[in-house]
Design a protein around this motif. Structure first.
Motif, mmCIF file in Angstrom:
data_model
loop_
_atom_site.group_PDB
_atom_site.id
_atom_site.type_symbol
_atom_site.label_atom_id
_atom_site.label_comp_id
_atom_site.label_asym_id
_atom_site.label_seq_id
_atom_site.Cartn_x
_atom_site.Cartn_y
_atom_site.Cartn_z
ATOM 1 N N LEU A 107 0.750 -1.279 -0.052
ATOM 2 C CA LEU A 107 0.141 0.043 0.045
ATOM 3 C C LEU A 107 0.940 1.348 0.049
ATOM 4 C CD1 LEU A 107 -3.107 1.055 0.149
ATOM 5 C CD2 LEU A 107 -2.506 0.952 2.547
ATOM 6 N N TRP A 108 2.165 1.151 0.407
ATOM 7 C CA TRP A 108 2.869 2.310 0.630
ATOM 8 C C TRP A 108 3.247 2.985 -0.654
ATOM 9 C CZ3 TRP A 108 7.422 2.099 -1.751
ATOM 10 C CH2 TRP A 108 8.115 0.914 -2.056
ATOM 11 N N LYS A 109 3.277 1.984 -1.750
ATOM 12 C CA LYS A 109 3.623 2.502 -3.055
ATOM 13 C C LYS A 109 2.461 3.383 -3.554
ATOM 14 C CE LYS A 109 5.939 -1.914 -3.965
ATOM 15 N NZ LYS A 109 5.888 -3.072 -4.923
ATOM 16 N N GLN A 110 1.395 3.752 -3.082
ATOM 17 C CA GLN A 110 0.467 4.809 -3.283
ATOM 18 C C GLN A 110 1.121 6.018 -3.213
ATOM 19 O OE1 GLN A 110 -3.669 4.205 -2.495
ATOM 20 N NE2 GLN A 110 -3.563 1.863 -2.538
ATOM 21 N N TYR A 111 1.878 6.173 -2.234
ATOM 22 C CA TYR A 111 2.371 7.280 -1.608
ATOM 23 C C TYR A 111 3.959 7.569 -2.069
ATOM 24 C CZ TYR A 111 -1.735 6.567 1.039
ATOM 25 O OH TYR A 111 -2.992 6.525 1.428
ATOM 26 N N TYR A 112 4.668 6.547 -2.054
ATOM 27 C CA TYR A 112 6.066 6.837 -2.320
ATOM 28 C C TYR A 112 6.597 5.816 -3.579
ATOM 29 C CZ TYR A 112 6.475 8.562 2.536
ATOM 30 O OH TYR A 112 6.324 9.684 3.540
ATOM 31 N N SER A 113 7.614 6.353 -4.370
ATOM 32 C CA SER A 113 8.284 5.675 -5.218
ATOM 33 C C SER A 113 9.376 5.014 -4.354
ATOM 34 C CB SER A 113 9.122 6.846 -6.157
ATOM 35 O OG SER A 113 10.202 7.581 -5.354
ATOM 36 N N PRO A 114 9.629 3.709 -5.036
ATOM 37 C CA PRO A 114 10.415 2.743 -4.401
ATOM 38 C C PRO A 114 11.853 3.479 -4.099
ATOM 39 C CG PRO A 114 9.509 1.549 -5.975
ATOM 40 C CD PRO A 114 9.020 3.207 -6.266
ATOM 41 N N ALA A 115 12.203 4.319 -5.048
ATOM 42 C CA ALA A 115 13.585 5.111 -4.763
ATOM 43 C C ALA A 115 13.689 5.868 -3.581
ATOM 44 C CB ALA A 115 13.901 5.965 -6.063
ATOM 45 N N LEU A 116 12.571 6.622 -3.147
ATOM 46 C CA LEU A 116 12.480 7.503 -2.328
ATOM 47 C C LEU A 116 12.363 6.749 -0.668
ATOM 48 C CD1 LEU A 116 12.519 10.175 -0.669
ATOM 49 C CD2 LEU A 116 9.997 10.465 -1.259
ATOM 50 N N MET A 117 11.373 5.626 -0.966
ATOM 51 C CA MET A 117 11.105 4.899 0.230
ATOM 52 C C MET A 117 12.255 4.192 0.735
ATOM 53 S SD MET A 117 9.149 4.200 2.784
ATOM 54 C CE MET A 117 7.432 4.277 2.410
#
Length: 136
Positions: A107-117
């Protein structure tokens, strides 16, 4: 002691088997802490300290470790869901049943790009979402 109190006690004392420390267990713990906290800040502090304590006692088994941004994002999502619950929700099983979308660990992928997360900054301290904002 009811099942939720026992689970929270097992988490807080780190007697919960590490293999049971799943995404669903994280959400269950966050719900129980949010439900018993007066403010988001109080819930976040308790959740952060609880995860760090649990991880510290299981450090040899960790593959990822504590992640500040992930913790704050999930705490916000669970806090918001907790505040929207109706009176029929009286335990963590009811909560998870009414909020099944929380069991999606991506679900976090709705808010963050993998590069940033997965950046070092996001792991160490909270960084704001780059895809979609979220507010308490």
């Amino acid at each position: 002691m009811n099942a939720d109190a026992q689970f929270l006690n097992d988490f807080q004392t780190a007697t919960l088997p590490f293999e049971q420390w799943t995404h669903a267990a994280h959400i269950r713990m966050a719900y129980l802490v949010c439900r018993s906290s007066n403010t988001f800040e109080e819930a976040l502090l308790k959740i952060r300290q609880g995860i760090q304590h649990f991880n510290g006692l299981h450090v040899a088994k960790l593959t990822v470790g504590f992640h500040e941004t992930m913790t704050q994002l999930w705490t916000t999502i669970v806090w918001n869901a907790t505040k929207k619950c109706d009176s029929s929700v009286s335990n963590s099983n009811d909560f998870l049943e009414q909020n099944r979308y929380l069991l999606d660990s991506s679900l976090w992928k709705q808010y963050y790009s993998p590069a940033l997360m997965f950046s070092a900054d996001a792991k160490r301290s909270f960084v704001s979402p780059d895809l979609k904002s979220i507010q308490t």
